[in-house]
Each structure stands twice: as C-alpha cells, then as structure tokens.
Scaffold this motif. Sequence first.
Motif, PDB file in Angstrom:
ATOM      1  N   ASP A   1       0.826  -1.208   0.000  1.00 22.31           N
ATOM      2  CA  ASP A   1       0.000   0.000   0.000  1.00 22.31           C
ATOM      3  C   ASP A   1       0.854   1.248   0.000  1.00 22.31           C
ATOM      4  O   ASP A   1       0.585   2.204  -0.724  1.00 22.31           O
ATOM      5  CB  ASP A   1      -0.914   0.019   1.229  1.00 22.31           C
ATOM      6  CG  ASP A   1      -2.227  -0.668   0.899  1.00 22.31           C
ATOM      7  OD1 ASP A   1      -2.444  -0.903  -0.306  1.00 22.31           O
ATOM      8  OD2 ASP A   1      -2.998  -0.978   1.832  1.00 22.31           O
TER       9      ASP A   1
ATOM     10  N   LEU B   1       2.243   1.944  -3.352  1.00 19.39           N
ATOM     11  CA  LEU B   1       1.273   2.539  -4.269  1.00 19.39           C
ATOM     12  C   LEU B   1       1.029   4.011  -3.946  1.00 19.39           C
ATOM     13  O   LEU B   1       0.869   4.845  -4.837  1.00 19.39           O
ATOM     14  CB  LEU B   1      -0.039   1.760  -4.220  1.00 19.39           C
ATOM     15  CG  LEU B   1       0.045   0.352  -4.818  1.00 19.39           C
ATOM     16  CD1 LEU B   1      -1.241  -0.416  -4.610  1.00 19.39           C
ATOM     17  CD2 LEU B   1       0.387   0.415  -6.286  1.00 19.39           C
ATOM     18  N   GLN B   2       1.062   4.291  -2.652  1.00 23.63           N
ATOM     19  CA  GLN B   2       0.878   5.687  -2.252  1.00 23.63           C
ATOM     20  C   GLN B   2       2.039   6.553  -2.755  1.00 23.63           C
ATOM     21  O   GLN B   2       1.841   7.645  -3.288  1.00 23.63           O
ATOM     22  CB  GLN B   2       0.802   5.788  -0.732  1.00 23.63           C
ATOM     23  CG  GLN B   2      -0.623   5.820  -0.230  1.00 23.63           C
ATOM     24  CD  GLN B   2      -0.666   5.659   1.266  1.00 23.63           C
ATOM     25  OE1 GLN B   2       0.327   5.916   1.947  1.00 23.63           O
ATOM     26  NE2 GLN B   2      -1.804   5.245   1.765  1.00 23.63           N
TER      27      GLN B   2
ATOM     28  N   GLU C   1       1.620   7.298  -6.285  1.00 26.42           N
ATOM     29  CA  GLU C   1       0.605   8.306  -6.530  1.00 26.42           C
ATOM     30  C   GLU C   1       1.157   9.699  -6.245  1.00 26.42           C
ATOM     31  O   GLU C   1       0.974  10.630  -7.019  1.00 26.42           O
ATOM     32  CB  GLU C   1      -0.570   8.031  -5.606  1.00 26.42           C
ATOM     33  CG  GLU C   1      -1.891   8.372  -6.218  1.00 26.42           C
ATOM     34  CD  GLU C   1      -2.968   7.533  -5.566  1.00 26.42           C
ATOM     35  OE1 GLU C   1      -3.721   8.103  -4.772  1.00 26.42           O
ATOM     36  OE2 GLU C   1      -3.022   6.313  -5.822  1.00 26.42           O
TER      37      GLU C   1
ATOM     38  N   ALA D   1       0.122  -4.637 -10.153  1.00 24.06           N
ATOM     39  CA  ALA D   1      -0.545  -3.701  -9.239  1.00 24.06           C
ATOM     40  C   ALA D   1      -0.128  -2.271  -9.542  1.00 24.06           C
ATOM     41  O   ALA D   1      -0.954  -1.353  -9.607  1.00 24.06           O
ATOM     42  CB  ALA D   1      -0.204  -4.054  -7.804  1.00 24.06           C
TER      43      ALA D   1
ATOM     44  N   ARG E   1      -1.668  -1.106 -12.802  1.00 23.64           N
ATOM     45  CA  ARG E   1      -3.092  -0.798 -12.688  1.00 23.64           C
ATOM     46  C   ARG E   1      -3.272   0.583 -12.074  1.00 23.64           C
ATOM     47  O   ARG E   1      -4.088   1.381 -12.519  1.00 23.64           O
ATOM     48  CB  ARG E   1      -3.785  -1.863 -11.838  1.00 23.64           C
ATOM     49  CG  ARG E   1      -5.274  -1.940 -12.133  1.00 23.64           C
ATOM     50  CD  ARG E   1      -5.902  -3.180 -11.541  1.00 23.64           C
ATOM     51  NE  ARG E   1      -5.272  -4.414 -11.986  1.00 23.64           N
ATOM     52  CZ  ARG E   1      -4.873  -5.399 -11.156  1.00 23.64           C
ATOM     53  NH1 ARG E   1      -4.992  -5.258  -9.856  1.00 23.64           N
ATOM     54  NH2 ARG E   1      -4.337  -6.488 -11.644  1.00 23.64           N
ATOM     55  N   ARG E   2      -2.455   0.865 -11.062  1.00 25.46           N
ATOM     56  CA  ARG E   2      -2.589   2.154 -10.406  1.00 25.46           C
ATOM     57  C   ARG E   2      -2.253   3.296 -11.379  1.00 25.46           C
ATOM     58  O   ARG E   2      -2.980   4.297 -11.441  1.00 25.46           O
ATOM     59  CB  ARG E   2      -1.654   2.199  -9.176  1.00 25.46           C
ATOM     60  CG  ARG E   2      -1.748   3.484  -8.374  1.00 25.46           C
ATOM     61  CD  ARG E   2      -3.147   3.706  -7.809  1.00 25.46           C
ATOM     62  NE  ARG E   2      -3.554   2.688  -6.867  1.00 25.46           N
ATOM     63  CZ  ARG E   2      -3.573   2.865  -5.553  1.00 25.46           C
ATOM     64  NH1 ARG E   2      -3.197   4.007  -5.030  1.00 25.46           N
ATOM     65  NH2 ARG E   2      -3.961   1.893  -4.755  1.00 25.46           N
TER      66      ARG E   2
ATOM     67  N   ASN F   1      -5.181   3.734 -13.692  1.00 19.00           N
ATOM     68  CA  ASN F   1      -6.324   4.385 -13.059  1.00 19.00           C
ATOM     69  C   ASN F   1      -6.153   5.892 -13.037  1.00 19.00           C
ATOM     70  O   ASN F   1      -7.063   6.647 -13.330  1.00 19.00           O
ATOM     71  CB  ASN F   1      -6.492   3.902 -11.618  1.00 19.00           C
ATOM     72  CG  ASN F   1      -7.151   2.540 -11.605  1.00 19.00           C
ATOM     73  OD1 ASN F   1      -7.758   2.152 -12.602  1.00 19.00           O
ATOM     74  ND2 ASN F   1      -7.008   1.823 -10.520  1.00 19.00           N
ATOM     75  N   GLN F   2      -4.935   6.271 -12.669  1.00 20.31           N
ATOM     76  CA  GLN F   2      -4.657   7.703 -12.601  1.00 20.31           C
ATOM     77  C   GLN F   2      -4.857   8.361 -13.954  1.00 20.31           C
ATOM     78  O   GLN F   2      -5.432   9.419 -14.080  1.00 20.31           O
ATOM     79  CB  GLN F   2      -3.212   7.921 -12.176  1.00 20.31           C
ATOM     80  CG  GLN F   2      -3.073   7.916 -10.699  1.00 20.31           C
ATOM     81  CD  GLN F   2      -1.635   8.020 -10.310  1.00 20.31           C
ATOM     82  OE1 GLN F   2      -0.738   7.954 -11.142  1.00 20.31           O
ATOM     83  NE2 GLN F   2      -1.404   8.211  -9.046  1.00 20.31           N
TER      84      GLN F   2
END
Lengths: 359, 562
Positions: free
Chosen positions: A2, A5-6, A9, A57, A60-61, A64-65
Amino acid sequence: MDSLLQQLERFSEVLAVSRTTHVSTWDAATVRRALQWARYLRHVHRRFGRHARIRKALERRLQNQWKQEGGSGPAPALGLTNFQALGHCDLLLSLRLLANRALGDAAFHYLLQELFPGPGVPGAEEGTLQGSLALLARRRAAVHMLRSSAYRENPVLQEDSLMKTQAELLLERLQEVGEAHAEGPGRFLSRLWEHLPHNNFLKVTAAALLLPPSSPRHQEEESELGNPRRAGERGRELLHWLLGKSEVIVAFCRNLPAGLLTSVAGRHPEVSRVYLGLLTDWGRHLHYDLQKGIWIGTESQDVPWEELYGRFQSLCQAPPPLKDEVLTTLKSCKAQDGDFEVPGLSIWTDLLLALESGA
Amino acid sequence: MAQDSVGLSSDYQFWIQKLSVWKQASTLETQQDTCLYLPQFQEFLRQMYEALKEMDSNTVIERFPTIGQLLAKTCRNPFILAYDESQKILIWCLCCLINKDPQNSGESQLNSWTRGLLSRILAAFRSDIKEVDLFTQGLGYAPADYYPGLLKNMVLSLVSELRENHLNGFNTQSRMAPERVRSLSRVCVPLVTLPDFEPLVEALLTYHGQEPQEVLWPEFFGAVNEAFLLKKICLPVSAVLCLWLRHLPSLEKAVLHLFEKLVSSERNCLRRIECFMKDSLLPEAACHPAIFRVVDEMFRYALLETEGAPEVLAAMQVFTRCFVEALEKENQQPKFALKTYFPYASPSLVMVLLQRPKDIPQGLWHRPLKRISEMLKEIVEDETQGSSGGPFENWFLLAHFGGWADIAAEQLLTSVGDAEPPEALLWLLAFSSSPGDGPQQRAQTMVEVKAVLSHLGRLLRSPTLSAGNLLAAAEESREGDPRPPACQQLTRRLLLNFLLWAPGGRAMARDVITLMARTDEIMHEIVGFLDQTLYRWDHLGVDAPGSRKLARELLAELRGQA
C-alpha cells in the motif's frame, strides 16, 4: 504494498506539478525530496521488474490515474503511463525541472548540483543521471547532424525514420491506452484525430499499419517482460478504429499517395475492400466529355481521371492476390455497365484499356 | 597556478577565434577544421572547468568577460556537442555560471541566459518538423522518450541504404552519391564512440563504392581506429580488417599501440603477451597478406633498432604462432599462397618451418631440424643464390619460428654424452645465435659448442659434479680467449637446458643459476629463457614433469628476486 502505491501516486503528482508554474514555490529541499522519490521509484522498477504481481498492481494504479486525468487534451499529461516509464522517471523529472523557468534560482542551483556533480564523483558515470543527460545531449546533436548532412527523407514513406518512429510511438501508446480503458483505444484515437494535423496523422497511421508484425524494439522488451501483445495486434485496434470512422477512412484513401495505399491494401484485405469500394464509387461520379474526349467530374471534389488511373495502376503492380482482386472488380464493373469494348462508353472499359496499354 | 592561468588565457583567445570561424560547423571547411581540433578543444574545456569551479560566478565574469560568447558559440556547434565527453564538460562549465542567490538584475540576467543555454543542450529540443513535434507531444511523449528510437531508425535506414548501394552498385537510381557517403563519414567522426552508431560505422568500413579513389574521409578512419584501440567501440574482425586495409596509418598505429603495450607490460611473460596479441586482432587481420607484410616489416625494424633484443624476438615468435593459428582456423583451403606472406624466402623452407612440431612425434623431431639446417646452410653459404635473400633475411625468417632452434638446443642436451652431436643441429644453433658470422667464425662457434657439450657429458658421469664445475664447463673457452658475446649467450642457454634436462643438473640448478646471474642483464636472460621454455612446452604438450616443475619453481623464485 500500500505504501508503495501511495508513493507512486504522490510522485505522479509531483511529476505533474513539475512542469507548471507551481514550482516557483519549491526550494532546494523540495527538489531534493522530488529527486529522492524518483530515485526510489527507479529502484522499484529495477527491483520488481520481474515480479509479476507487484508490476501488475503498479501498472493498474498508473492506468487508473491516467483514466481519472480525463479528457482535457489528447495526451496523457502525466508522463508515467506504464511500468517501463518508472525506469527513467528521474530523467523525466530532471528534464522538466531544467526546462521550467518558474523554478527559483536557489532551487535551480541545487538541482544542477544534484544532476551534475562533476568529474571524479564515485559512480558518476554511466547509469547515473549525469551520464543519461549527457547521452541525451549527445544523441540530440547526433540526430541534428545526420539530418543536416547525410540523411535524406526516404521516398518510401513507411521506411522513413521519422515516420517509422512516430508509428512505433503511436502503437506503443495505443497498447497502454487499450489496457487502461475498457472500451479500447478508440476514444483516444478520435481525440488525436481532432487535435492533430490530419495529413501527418494519416501518414503515421499508414506507417503503423505497415510496421513488421513485431518490430525489434518491442520484441526485445516484450520477451523480457513476458508481454504477449505484438505490434500486429496493436495494429488491429488501429485498423478497427480506422475502418469504423468513415470520415477518416475516406480521407485516408483520398489523401495518401497511391503507392503507400497499395502497400497498406496489400497487407490488410479489409482496407483493400474499402479502398476498392471508394475507388469505384469515385469512378461512377465521372462522365465522358465528348468534346474533349476525356472523363471529367461534375463537382470540384470529384477525383480526376488521372488520379483514379494512377491509383488503379499502382494497385495492379501489387503482388497477385491484390492485383487479381482489382482486375476482377474492374471487370465486373465493366460487365455491369454493358461490357462495351469501345472507348468513351464506360469508364471501366477505358480504365482497363489504359491499364493494359500502360502495363 | 599563475603559469597555468597565463596558458589558459592565451588558449582562450585562440579558441574564441576558432569558434567564431567554425560558426555552426555547417560547411565542409568548418566541419573539417572542427574535427581536427575536437580532442584539443575538449581538453581546453576541461581546463576551463577546472579553473571555473574554483570561482564564484562574479569572479568568472571578471576574469573572463567573454565567457558567455565562448560557451554560447560552443553550444551551437553540433560537432562539439556530439564529441566524446565535450557536452558533459560544457554543461559543467555552464553550471559554474549559475548564481545561487542573484543580488541584482545583472546577476539574474546571467542566470536566465545560462539556463537558456542549458535548456538548449538538454531539454528544449524541437525537431525541425513542426508536425512531428505536434504528433509526439499529442501522444504525450517527451523528446527523451523517443530520441533513442529515432536515432536508431535513422542509423538503420542509412545502413540499409549503404548496403543496397553495395549490392546494386551500378544501379544509379538507388545509389547513395559518393559525396553523401563522404559527408556521412565526416559526420561520424565525433560520433564513432556513440554506441548507437556502431552499425553505421561497420557499414561504412565495409562499404566500397565504384569509385577508384577512397570515398571515406581519412579522419573517419583515424577516429574509428583510435576508438577501437582505446576499446571505446567493439567491431567485428571483418570491419577492422577493412579499416586497416583501407587506411595504412591506422594499421601502423595499431601495431605501435601493441608494441607500446608490450614494452610497458611486465617483462618476460609470454602468456600475457599472447593475450595482448590476440586482443589486438592483429594476428587474425594478418591472415590478409597485405596486413601481415606491414606488421612483419615493423617487427623487422624493431629488431634492427634494438639489435635483436630477445624480448622483441620472443614477441615476434608469439605473434607468428597466433598468426599461424588464425590462418589455420580461418581457411582450411588457403586463400593466399604462402609466398605472399614471405615473398623473399624459399617456399620449401617456409613449408618446413611452418610444420608444427606438435604434429610430429617427438622422436622424429631431428628430421625436420636436419632439413631446416641443411636448407638454410645451402641458401646462406651459396653466395650466388640471390633470390632468397641474404643471411639476415633467412635468419629473420627462422626467427619467426624460433621454436625450432630451441628444440635443436634441447635435442643436443638430452642426448649429451651418448654420441657425437649432429653437425646439422650445431650449425643451426650457431647460425641462429649469430647470423652475421662468416663460415669460419661459425665453424669456430660449432667447435666451442661441441666442446661444451662433451665437457658437460663428462661431468655428468663424474663423481665431482658441482655447480662451479658446471659453470666452468660452459664459460671457459677452449683456448682460453674470451668468446664473442653471442657465443657466450649460446653456451649459457645450453647450460640452462642441461640444468633442466639432466637429472644431475636439476639437483644443482639453483646453485648454478646463483653463480651465473652476475648481472641484471644475465638475470633477465635466464628469466626470459625459463618463461619461453615453459610457454613452448605448454604449447607442444611436452611431458617432462620433473623439468617442468623445476622450471616453474625457478621462474617464480627469480621473478620474486628481479
């Protein structure tokens, strides 16, 4: 996971900001953190390149962005569109900051110190930012020198380096868009069509449809990454979009040079069917001017006889299946028209006669 | 320091002028001149950076008021930006001009101007075609994303054009005009070390136009050769061969480069020399007679200049060995007659010398030795025979295959005391150690050698075998007069062989060598002998565990001492 992924982002946000005037508020510490982040993500790229689950993963992130970023312009402004891009995200950030005049003097000074530590710094050679930036400058000079001296545009359009490069980039992007959006890359392509000069866009599309099934550049990466999609498949989606947009396919068949269209038609039967349909359609618009003894159009947008003949002639020089198809089409049109053998009665008779005498 | 800055200032003026003349290097003359000075200018930039980095930006402007012009002009010369590390050093220099905390508008101005230049080199690239820019931007790509791909496509396109040219040479339609090929080779000069250019460099080297004169620019060859020697690029042997065949100065430089490497490497280590040789690609390239002849000629000069220095001799033998190996590997059916490699030598003699001792049973080695000796003797002593060269030419030929003379010495020693030593072997040894001797002197040497051999044979059977005795046997001449140096060297070699081969000799080898090595020169000679012997045995697969072990130990010990 997590937190990873943060991080991703947050860095994407930094990257997006890096080319805006917001960087005027950045100080040396902000630049340092941004570069540290980039380095960290580059490390992630190296570390997890062969780790399918984590890669998926992250990818995908990113997608999405991209999706959220939405429909303002045609382009993904973000810069980070796939896992591969993480491998040079520090370079991307550096270049944006270097070019951004809004960055303050102190921050810029710090940026230079970080990017160009000078000689004799341990590990300061290849593989570091200093090395990559110098290599980029060198390649830039090389392209410039080749273009201004020995390099010539290739008359065979799909073999021209600039065209080929654009075509490769287009397919690469299409694949990413296709993965990010459930509806496939159609919307993206339509947006490009709206925003970009049409002539170049059509040429690049043709070149992309003619790229070898798997161009070496992608093959290498794909086999390494276990990605089964090939240039050919990405080309399918482009073709699908092209054939579905009547405005575009008409412009495609009308504006591109005859030789290029023959090559595309030879490679893709779907295109050859539509192309032949359009050609016969255009032919029907012409009528015979008894006084001048030539076929002419009634409206300005009608295709002149010379061009029609040129396109058929080019098609007849193609290797067999296409050539036969073209002749069959012409003969059946002629039969529908009464199968006359005398010139001036049916354009198909005249075209066939001209092609025979010209061959 | 003061001296340096004076030097820098005068250089500075020189380069400011040069840059003004070169402009953007868009004409043939300016490109040519830029290429000529690229390494020097890079060195100047480096010195400039060393000076600048010690100053703050205000001091820089005070010391070099025109630095802006200098750097800006440099940024506009693509040849400089493309060369080696120049672009990087230029960026470093520009970094020195950035003021962290500008105090007035002048300083801000300078910052802004410098940032413009940095962007120009690095970031703000615009290709000259607007549509392409729009398209790539529309797709969301930055120049950094597609530069490598674009360059690769351009290079591949040029490569395929050159290849096509090569294939349908007379088809004028698809031909690349000679001027274009020439101009391409000029553009490549600063770029040969850029990895993206390797296929293009190779295609240019192997490209031959229809023109009688050389189409490629000589500086291109020079730049490729330099990069190859410094290992900045990798090229296939075929391309290197083309380079050396087309540009003699490059070949000569490559041989000199090899010589320099040999000279500066550890003395007496043939294994390493062999690595250098193979690494240089020269033995492989020498399969082409034109290249072999040049390399061989340079060895000849090196031998003449050093008056036959043993190191040069040994290096030449290693070279020949590698060359013969490459020749065998390359062609089962020789492309060129042996005569083309050794035009001055008797072909039948070359044939015998070329035989590998390894392919002949050890017990039969005396046969080829005898033939070699007889043939040489016939040629050398028959003064009417002019076609096969004089004594030196024939000795030079023999020296390539020096292993035969070494085997001759070993043969004499292993059979010492058994029978009369064969005249042919004695002659071969005497000739190889001193080719300039007349028949009388040579006969004298043969007598001396024979005496040494029989003395050693007697000692072997006597109970009074001692280090001192052995040395005396080798060193005392028959008539009490000092022997000529070549003969002394020969007898030392015989004694060393004796120490390795005779069981009694091995026991006192260390003592004899200690007595023998009175000067550094002789010490080196002994180390060289041991190294060469071991190297030769390895290649011949000589099975003599005792001798081998001793030689290895001695070599290690003596190297430690030397």
